[in-house]
Design an enzyme around this catalytic site. Structure first.
Site, PDB file in Angstrom:
ATOM      1  N   ARG A 199     -16.656  12.913  11.755  1.00  0.00           N
ATOM      2  CA  ARG A 199     -17.225  11.621  11.372  1.00  0.00           C
ATOM      3  C   ARG A 199     -17.889  10.885  12.524  1.00  0.00           C
ATOM      4  NH1 ARG A 199     -12.289   9.488   7.500  1.00  0.00           N
ATOM      5  NH2 ARG A 199     -12.735  10.938   5.821  1.00  0.00           N
ATOM      6  N   SER A 229     -17.920   9.766  -0.796  1.00  0.00           N
ATOM      7  CA  SER A 229     -17.004  10.740  -0.225  1.00  0.00           C
ATOM      8  C   SER A 229     -17.720  11.687   0.717  1.00  0.00           C
ATOM      9  CB  SER A 229     -16.318  11.552  -1.311  1.00  0.00           C
ATOM     10  OG  SER A 229     -15.645  12.623  -0.712  1.00  0.00           O
ATOM     11  N   GLY A 236       0.853  -1.186   0.000  1.00  0.00           N
ATOM     12  CA  GLY A 236       0.000   0.000   0.000  1.00  0.00           C
ATOM     13  C   GLY A 236       0.882   1.227   0.000  1.00  0.00           C
TER      14      GLY A 236
HETATM   15  C1  LIG Z   1     -13.046   3.567   0.825  1.00  0.00           C
HETATM   16  C2  LIG Z   1     -11.927   4.224   1.555  1.00  0.00           C
HETATM   17  C3  LIG Z   1     -11.630   5.552   1.321  1.00  0.00           C
HETATM   18  C4  LIG Z   1     -10.582   6.179   1.967  1.00  0.00           C
HETATM   19  N1  LIG Z   1     -10.327   7.484   1.701  1.00  0.00           N
HETATM   20  C5  LIG Z   1      -9.297   8.096   2.310  1.00  0.00           C
HETATM   21  C6  LIG Z   1      -8.994   9.443   2.013  1.00  0.00           C
HETATM   22  O1  LIG Z   1      -9.658  10.101   1.218  1.00  0.00           O
HETATM   23  N2  LIG Z   1      -7.939  10.017   2.624  1.00  0.00           N
HETATM   24  C7  LIG Z   1      -7.161   9.329   3.496  1.00  0.00           C
HETATM   25  O2  LIG Z   1      -6.208   9.897   3.982  1.00  0.00           O
HETATM   26  N3  LIG Z   1      -7.432   8.046   3.799  1.00  0.00           N
HETATM   27  C8  LIG Z   1      -8.464   7.407   3.226  1.00  0.00           C
HETATM   28  N4  LIG Z   1      -8.735   6.095   3.535  1.00  0.00           N
HETATM   29  C9  LIG Z   1      -7.841   5.353   4.414  1.00  0.00           C
HETATM   30  C10 LIG Z   1      -6.581   4.935   3.673  1.00  0.00           C
HETATM   31  O3  LIG Z   1      -6.903   4.570   2.371  1.00  0.00           O
HETATM   32  C11 LIG Z   1      -5.863   3.760   4.297  1.00  0.00           C
HETATM   33  O4  LIG Z   1      -5.772   3.919   5.648  1.00  0.00           O
HETATM   34  C12 LIG Z   1      -4.447   3.631   3.780  1.00  0.00           C
HETATM   35  O5  LIG Z   1      -4.461   3.619   2.398  1.00  0.00           O
HETATM   36  C13 LIG Z   1      -3.736   2.413   4.299  1.00  0.00           C
HETATM   37  O6  LIG Z   1      -2.512   2.244   3.631  1.00  0.00           O
HETATM   38  P1  LIG Z   1      -1.485   1.145   4.054  1.00  0.00           P
HETATM   39  O7  LIG Z   1      -0.326   1.290   3.171  1.00  0.00           O
HETATM   40  O8  LIG Z   1      -1.238   1.236   5.484  1.00  0.00           O
HETATM   41  O9  LIG Z   1      -2.192  -0.252   3.849  1.00  0.00           O
HETATM   42  P2  LIG Z   1      -2.998  -0.935   2.569  1.00  0.00           P
HETATM   43  O10 LIG Z   1      -3.080   0.031   1.479  1.00  0.00           O
HETATM   44  O11 LIG Z   1      -4.188  -1.473   3.176  1.00  0.00           O
HETATM   45  O12 LIG Z   1      -2.010  -2.018   2.115  1.00  0.00           O
HETATM   46  C14 LIG Z   1      -1.871  -3.231   2.776  1.00  0.00           C
HETATM   47  C15 LIG Z   1      -0.876  -4.061   2.027  1.00  0.00           C
HETATM   48  O13 LIG Z   1      -0.470  -5.128   2.817  1.00  0.00           O
HETATM   49  C16 LIG Z   1      -0.615  -6.318   2.134  1.00  0.00           C
HETATM   50  N5  LIG Z   1      -0.930  -7.343   3.111  1.00  0.00           N
HETATM   51  C17 LIG Z   1      -1.878  -7.306   4.062  1.00  0.00           C
HETATM   52  N6  LIG Z   1      -1.837  -8.411   4.776  1.00  0.00           N
HETATM   53  C18 LIG Z   1      -0.848  -9.164   4.290  1.00  0.00           C
HETATM   54  C19 LIG Z   1      -0.331 -10.444   4.613  1.00  0.00           C
HETATM   55  N7  LIG Z   1      -0.815 -11.155   5.606  1.00  0.00           N
HETATM   56  N8  LIG Z   1       0.689 -10.923   3.870  1.00  0.00           N
HETATM   57  C20 LIG Z   1       1.196 -10.205   2.844  1.00  0.00           C
HETATM   58  N9  LIG Z   1       0.750  -8.996   2.516  1.00  0.00           N
HETATM   59  C21 LIG Z   1      -0.266  -8.494   3.237  1.00  0.00           C
HETATM   60  C22 LIG Z   1      -1.689  -6.087   1.137  1.00  0.00           C
HETATM   61  O14 LIG Z   1      -1.556  -6.969   0.069  1.00  0.00           O
HETATM   62  C23 LIG Z   1      -1.407  -4.665   0.746  1.00  0.00           C
HETATM   63  O15 LIG Z   1      -0.406  -4.636  -0.231  1.00  0.00           O
HETATM   64  C24 LIG Z   1      -9.797   5.463   2.892  1.00  0.00           C
HETATM   65  C25 LIG Z   1     -10.090   4.138   3.148  1.00  0.00           C
HETATM   66  C26 LIG Z   1     -11.162   3.515   2.508  1.00  0.00           C
HETATM   67  C27 LIG Z   1     -11.501   2.120   2.846  1.00  0.00           C
END
Ligand SMILES: Cc1cc2nc3c(=O)[nH]c(=O)nc-3n(C[C@H](O)[C@H](O)[C@H](O)COP(=O)(O)OP(=O)(O)OC[C@H]3O[C@@H](n4cnc5c(N)ncnc54)[C@H](O)[C@@H]3O)c2cc1C
Ligand code: HEM
Ligand code: HEM
Ligand code: SF4
Ligand code: F3S
Ligand code: FES
Lengths: 254, 221, 651
Positions: C344, C298, C56
């Site tokens: 929220r 949104s 992510g």
């Molecule tokens: C619909 C929606 C809208 C949103 N809008 C906003 C917004 O407008 N602004 C904002 O700031 N935030 C927003 N958020 C929140 C934000 O998108 C997330 O909190 C953020 O993107 C998380 O990023 P991350 O890199 O931590 O994890 P993620 O993007 O969730 O990535 C997780 C990664 O870990 C990997 N992974 C997970 N478990 C395992 C495992 N066991 N083994 C191997 N790989 C694994 C997955 O494959 C993935 O690659 C939104 C969330 C949602 C659901």
């Protein structure tokens, strides 16, 4: 809104693994609410299969809201189904008629080998991206974001190209299994932006080279890709890539 | 250059360039041949033919160019078609379409090969004459008329004309995109122009065997 | 398994929870910290291998940056491509204290808003640093070619978001997360091309491997071939996202899981504030029992839409026929100054309240109207279309209703989890060498996250924090030579295999999803938008029962030797069934209301959340004991030096 339910006959491509032969199997989907999504309908069919002790149908999905690009298969010859600019996860059952027979097949392309049932291997797209789909900027070395003004219209056009979700429907819909729309969109996004200029020639040569190496077909300008694309990416991006490729080839003789 | 010609995009540019020049040749050829209808005696046609023959060595160069055009166009067409077939080893059990793909666009190789077939017959008729049962004659006019009044040849020519039309119904529009020229409006214009050109060429070339069978045949007998 | 989690968990004033904050004034803290950190020379970096789980925003940006610096990286993700990580779905935008709009924004204001928005349950130093690096994130993304929205003159455009009083949110139409992730993904793929990153897609981490107490690798299952594989590194970065799917229905992607974090937790990483979950007020309501996923609309819609329900629960007229006098614009009524723009948690709670009163609308009665009638009358349909066209279209696609004509129906849904693995200022967990980034950690948002701050945090962690702080571990500890044959790898691999075998051996008659739904419903009812002592107590009794049934009745067909999506799901649900218990225990122990955590016992006379700073001004970090056994609570007391604690009020 008490809408009546649908009964459908599904002919689904079943294939154990990459090496086994596949075949179409027939399933009945009964009492389907028109308000559920196509994937939820398959979930229900799968629940039935599990109860019967039969292996459920494998299909890829993740976000289920049309943005991750994981889902995708062909329904009655249409990549992502009959609705325009809609991924299968966003496709709802109200788009179908009671009694219809649906042929559900995986993306078909040499470069997208089937892994299981409707799931295919799209890692070719990642390799194409790695072959030049980036701007080389070191973390922390970027100038202020407003150093480079970019007109609204141009930024919008770049966005249109950048909206691609990498689903592969363009390849599936093209009679030549060509990846031109996917590659064209990425090449275009960077070609339209000032940040993309320094590496512009190398990028298009690299990405097109990789595209060919992966075994995708060539384009014969059928424009089916764009019609199937859930993000409505325009074939004008293919044209831009063609232009860029020609220009880059002339400039960069090797 | 090697990489360019080995890439699917480079090959398409070659297809488009040769295709475009071939369209140019056809247009000239059609106009020239139309002199056949200028007068009953065929004087205009003969004058035109003589002019061409008077070019001497230049004609050779032009012919060589034509052979090259055809050759390149066909070679690339076959390479690309092969690539495209290989790219989808297993097809759909139930195919469908949503976009602008047409019968013409899907049958480019078939119509192309039909044109090629026709051209071979045609060249044997005129360029390397005295073949295939055509009446021996040094008089080009007689030769032409004798071919076009022969029902078998007339049918082949008719088929050739239709094949060219169908080929261009997609080919003309397509070449702009291959060169990288796309604009929503231009695309629409090119599409319409492509159909117009296709009909024009098909009718134009078809006119000869039709007139041959309906008019000249009567004249001869 | 003890059936009843004791109410008072074993507590320890922790000496383990060293936050490693630099101390002193916040403005210079990060700079001083950076200056004091050890360096690793560029030519020495290639001697280290970093294992990054997740692609992510957090994972992709960290991997790209570390590889570029010269470290060797192994990167894995569940999806078939790193580009599909759940971050792709974020819509609204990303905050940054650029002050491009000249409305007197600053690093301090962004910091303050984040701390306050989080209801004073986050660590000041982390949050300040987040605000401090926010500007560089935008610069970095622009340079990568992220097509942010622009003004006519070509400069970057900003909008206000989530009730902020300054316009500091950068956005790319309604697809900001997608564009940011594709930027990070492209940077990652550049490193793949250069051979510095080994990319392992379709891998699910199923255990953490510790050698001599230090995180040195993971065991993962190849989701395509079924192989169990060992991956090693000199440091392990978990960037695995949030656990919102513990509720089954959420806006999270289907593969979002707690597995990675939970397995690390079981290996010694503490988990902090797990009960802090965010329920987003504007989602499309549940339509039926077969629903698999909720869709977010949104938040920006609340800028123009008015939220209401009929005054009487018996009013079954169609919305257009309900006269003004019979409508209750409850947010405007209760919060005259913020109106529909309240944060929220407040908006969500109020929606639940009116539905609980029997005034919900739509077939399920679990929805409220979001009405654009007045905005359309005021600005015209075209103006509304220009602002929200794509959202309206999405709504219509899903519901087959035209929101220009009929008010939208919305209901809150689980969206984000503020809780996560505990980390110090360096983003290192209680397991040495295990770093946790992005939504997977607990660090910056306290009890409630502000809109557009998660994207910021993910990228801050990955681009600008961990690339430096990782040196404290790599240069500060003596690491043994990496050995995949080490018995620790063998032991972990055997555990993973054993667990998969156990799942397959159950051979019951219920689907995995049915258990997930069952758990989710319980969690939603008792650990959702509002929580009570009684409900949580019941929940804590219910969860072990569901877990037990799961292990006796679940049916997973096929084997582990090839792709098997049901088996993948089963593993995740099994972990949720363990995790949920800790989450409920955390919610039970925190008998205050703060941010997204609303305890009905702790509210003001007007029914607003009542924080109890004297008792709960700490981070609750839980230490795993055994499945079914109450976890041990450790407290990291929060010090507030730069901000004054105040009760939030939006009246
Ligand atoms: C619909 C929606 C809208 C949103 N809008 C906003 C917004 O407008 N602004 C904002 O700031 N935030 C927003 N958020 C929140 C934000 O998108 C997330 O909190 C953020 O993107 C998380 O990023 P991350 O890199 O931590 O994890 P993620 O993007 O969730 O990535 C997780 C990664 O870990 C990997 N992974 C997970 N478990 C395992 C495992 N066991 N083994 C191997 N790989 C694994 C997955 O494959 C993935 O690659 C939104 C969330 C949602 C659901
Ligand atoms: C006088 C004869 C011919 C003319 C005027 C002609 C013209 C064209 C044109 C204009 C195109 C479009 C090029 C592009 O899209 O870039 C084209 C494409 C093509 N031609 Fe021809 N062509 C002729 C003969 C042939 C022959 C003999 C073949 C034999 C195989 C052939 C096969 C094809 C194929 C396969 C294409 C590709 C279709 C596509 O890219 O859309 N053509 N031709
Ligand atoms: C149907 C009507 C046509 C007639 C009456 C006609 C007539 C002729 C004649 C008389 C010649 C001989 C010229 C000479 O030797 O001086 C000729 C040559 C030729 N024609 Fe046609 N033609 C027709 C259609 C076509 C078509 C459709 C094509 C293309 C596919 C074509 C391609 C050629 C070629 C390539 C030559 C050889 C040119 C050369 O060697 O100089 N003709 N044609
Ligand atoms: S161009 Fe369209 S169809 Fe092709 S991968 Fe991208 S989004 Fe999918
Ligand atoms: S459908 Fe295929 S032929 Fe070209 S225009 Fe699209 S890639
Ligand atoms: S599941 Fe993500 S686009 Fe369909």
């Amino acid at each position: 809104m008490e809408a009546k339910t649908l009964n459908l006959t599904l002919k689904v491509w079943r294939q154990e693994n990459a090496d086994s032969p596949g075949r179409l199997e027939t399933y009945e989907a009964r009492d389907i609410s028109p308000d559920i999504s196509f994937l939820e309908m398959l979930d229900m069919v799968n629940t039935g299969l599990i109860k019967k002790g039969a292996r459920p149908i494998t299909f890829e999905h993740d976000c289920r809201e049309g943005i991750c690009g994981a889902c995708g298969f062909v329904i009655n010859g249409h990549a992502h189904g009959p609705d325009r600019e809609t991924t299968v996860c966003q496709l709802h059952m109200r788009s179908f008629r009671d009694g219809q027979t649906l042929y559900i097949e995986p993306w078909r392309a040499k470069a997208f080998p089937v892994i299981q049932d409707l799931a295919v291997d799209r890692s070719a797209f990642d390799r194409i991206q790695a072959a030049g789909g980036y701007i080389s900027v070191h973390t922390g070395s970027a100038p202020d974001g407003n150093c480079l003004p970019i007109g609204q219209e141009r930024a919008g056009e770049a966005f249109d190209a950048a909206a691609c979700i990498g689903c592969g429907a363009c390849v599936a819909a093209c009679k030549n299994a060509s990846a031109m729309l996917f590659v064209g969109a990425k090449v275009s996004q960077f070609a339209l932006l000032p940040q993309g200029q320094p590496e512009r020639d190398g990028r298009v040569l690299g990405m097109v080279g990789q595209m060919d190496a992966e075994g995708f077909g060539a384009c014969t300008n059928e424009f089916e890709c764009s019609a199937a694309c859930p993000k409505g990416i325009s074939v004008s991006h293919i044209a831009r890539m063609n232009r860029d490729y020609l220009a880059a080839s002339i400039k960069k003789q090797d | 250059m090697g990489r360019f010609l080995d890439s699917s995009l480079g090959r398409k540019v070659v297809m488009a360039s040769t295709g475009m020049l071939l369209v140019g040749f056809l247009a000239a050829h059609l106009l020239g041949n139309l002199t056949l209808f200028a007068d009953r005696e065929g004087e205009a046609f003969l004058a035109y033919a003589n002019k061409i023959h008077d070019l001497g060595p230049l004609l050779w160069v032009a012919e060589l160019g034509l052979v090259l055009l055809f050759g390149l166009h066909i070679y690339m067409a076959l390479r690309l078609t092969r690539q495209n077939r290989l790219a989808r080893p297993i097809g759909y059990q139930k195919p469908g379409q949503l976009g602008e793909s047409s019968a013409g666009s899907r049958s480019m190789v078939i119509t192309g090969l039909a044109v090629l077939g026709f051209t071979i017959v045609h060249l044997i008729n005129f360029r390397f004459s005295k073949g295939l049962g055509a009446p021996e004659s040094d008089d080009l006019l007689v030769e032409v008329k004798s071919v076009l009044t022969n029902p078998l040849y007339a049918a082949i020519y008719l088929m050739g004309a239709i094949a060219i039309g169908v080929h261009l119904s997609h080919g003309f529009r397509s070449l702009f995109q291959s060169f990288g020229i796309f604009h929503t409006r231009l695309n629409r214009v090119a599409k319409i122009a492509g159909y117009a050109l296709a009909i024009l060429f098909a009718l134009g070339f078809a006119a000869f065997p039709i007139v041959g069978m309906l008019v000249w045949k009567g004249d001869l007998s | 398994m003890s059936k009843k989690a004791s109410k008072k968990p074993a507590t320890e004033k922790s000496s383990i929870l060293l936050s490693n904050e630099p101390g002193g004034d916040l403005e210079t803290a990060w700079a001083r910290h950076k200056a004091s950190m050890k360096l690793i020379a560029p030519n020495n970096r290639r001697k280290f291998r970093i294992l990054i789980v997740g692609t992510g925003l957090a994972g992709a940006s960290a991997a790209a940056s570390l590889a570029e610096m010269g470290y060797h990286c192994t990167v894995m993700c569940i999806q078939d491509s790193p580009r599909r990580a759940h971050s792709i779905a974020a819509q609204g935008g990303i905050n940054a204290a650029k002050n491009y709009k000249n409305d007197n924004d600053s690093v301090f204001r962004l910091f303050y808003d984040t701390i306050k928005g989080g209801d004073f349950r986050a660590r000041e130093s982390n949050t300040y640093r987040l605000a401090e690096v926010s500007g560089s994130i935008i610069d970095q993304c622009v340079a990568q070619g992220v097509p942010f929205a622009r003004e006519y003159g070509g400069v970057l455009s900003n909008r206000t978001f989530g009730g902020a009083q300054v316009a500091r949110t950068f956005y790319a139409r309604g697809q900001t997360g997608q564009q940011l992730l594709l930027g990070a993904y492209s940077a990652l793929m550049r490193q793949v091309h250069e051979g510095k990153v080994e990319l392992k897609a379709r891998r699910e981490m199923l255990d953490l491997v510790k050698v001599d107490g230090v995180a040195r690798g993971v065991i993962a299952r190849n989701l395509q071939t079924g192989e169990i594989e060992r991956f090693g590194g000199d440091a392990v970065l978990l960037c695995t996202g949030g656990y919102g799917n513990v509720f089954f229905l959420s806006t999270n992607a289907k593969a979002s899981n707690v597995t990675a974090a939970w397995r690390a937790h079981k290996r010694g990483a503490f988990m902090a504030n797990p009960c802090f979950t965010q329920i987003h007020p504007t989602c499309i309501p549940v339509h039926g029992d077969d629903q698999s996923k909720l869709t977010l609309m949104s938040e920006s819609l609340r800028n123009d839409g008015r939220v209401w329900v009929p005054k009487s629960g018996d009013d079954k007229r169609s919305p257009a026929d309900v006269p003004e006098a019979d409508r209750d614009y409850y947010l405007e009524r209760k919060y005259p100054s913020f109106g529909n723009m309240v944060p929220r948690d407040v908006a969500s709670r109020n929606a639940k309240q009116v539905c609980d009163e029997g005034r919900g609308v739509g077939p399920s009665q679990l929805a409220v109207y979001l009405d654009f009638r007045d905005a359309i009358e005021r600005d015209g349909e075209d103006a509304i279309r220009a602002r929200y066209g794509n959202l309206f279209q999405m709504y219509e696609k899903i519901t087959a209703e035209n929101p220009y004509k009929v008010p939208m129906r919305i209901y809150p849904a689980v969206h984000y989890t503020m809780g996560g693995l505990w980390v110090d200022y360096n983003l290192e967990s209680t397991v040495p060498g295990l770093f946790v980034l992005g939504e997977a950690n607990f660090s910056d948002h306290g009890a409630n996250r502000l809109g557009a701050s998660a994207l910021m945090q993910g990228l801050a962690d990955g681009y600008f924090v961990v690339p430096y702080t990782i040196a404290t571990h790599l240069a500060g500890r003596k690491l043994s030579k990496l050995d995949l044959g080490h018995e620790a790898f063998g032991e972990a691999e055997a555990a993973v295999r054993g667990r998969l075998d156990r799942l397959l051996a159950v051979k019951g008659d219920r689907t995995v999803d049915s258990f997930h739904r069952e758990l989710g419903l319980q969690m939603w009812d008792h650990c959702g938008m509002s929580r009570t002592d009684e409900g949580l107590g019941k929940l804590l009794q219910e969860i072990p029962k569901i877990r037990e049934r799961f292990w006796n009745e679940v049916r997973i067909l096929g084997d582990a030797n090839y792709m098997n999506p049901e088996l993948e799901k089963a593993g995740r649900v099994a972990d949720y069934l363990e995790f949920a218990e800790m989450m409920a225990a955390d919610a039970l122990h925190r008998s205050e209301s703060c941010g997204g955590h609303f305890r009905e016992e702790s509210q003001t006379a007007e029914g607003e959340a009542l924080r109890k700073d004297d008792k709960f001004k700490y981070v609750a970090a839980w230490e795993f004991q055994d499945v079914g056994k109450p976890e041990k609570l450790h407290k990291e007391t929060l010090e507030f030096k730069a901000v004054e604690l105040s009760q939030r009020s939006y009246k």
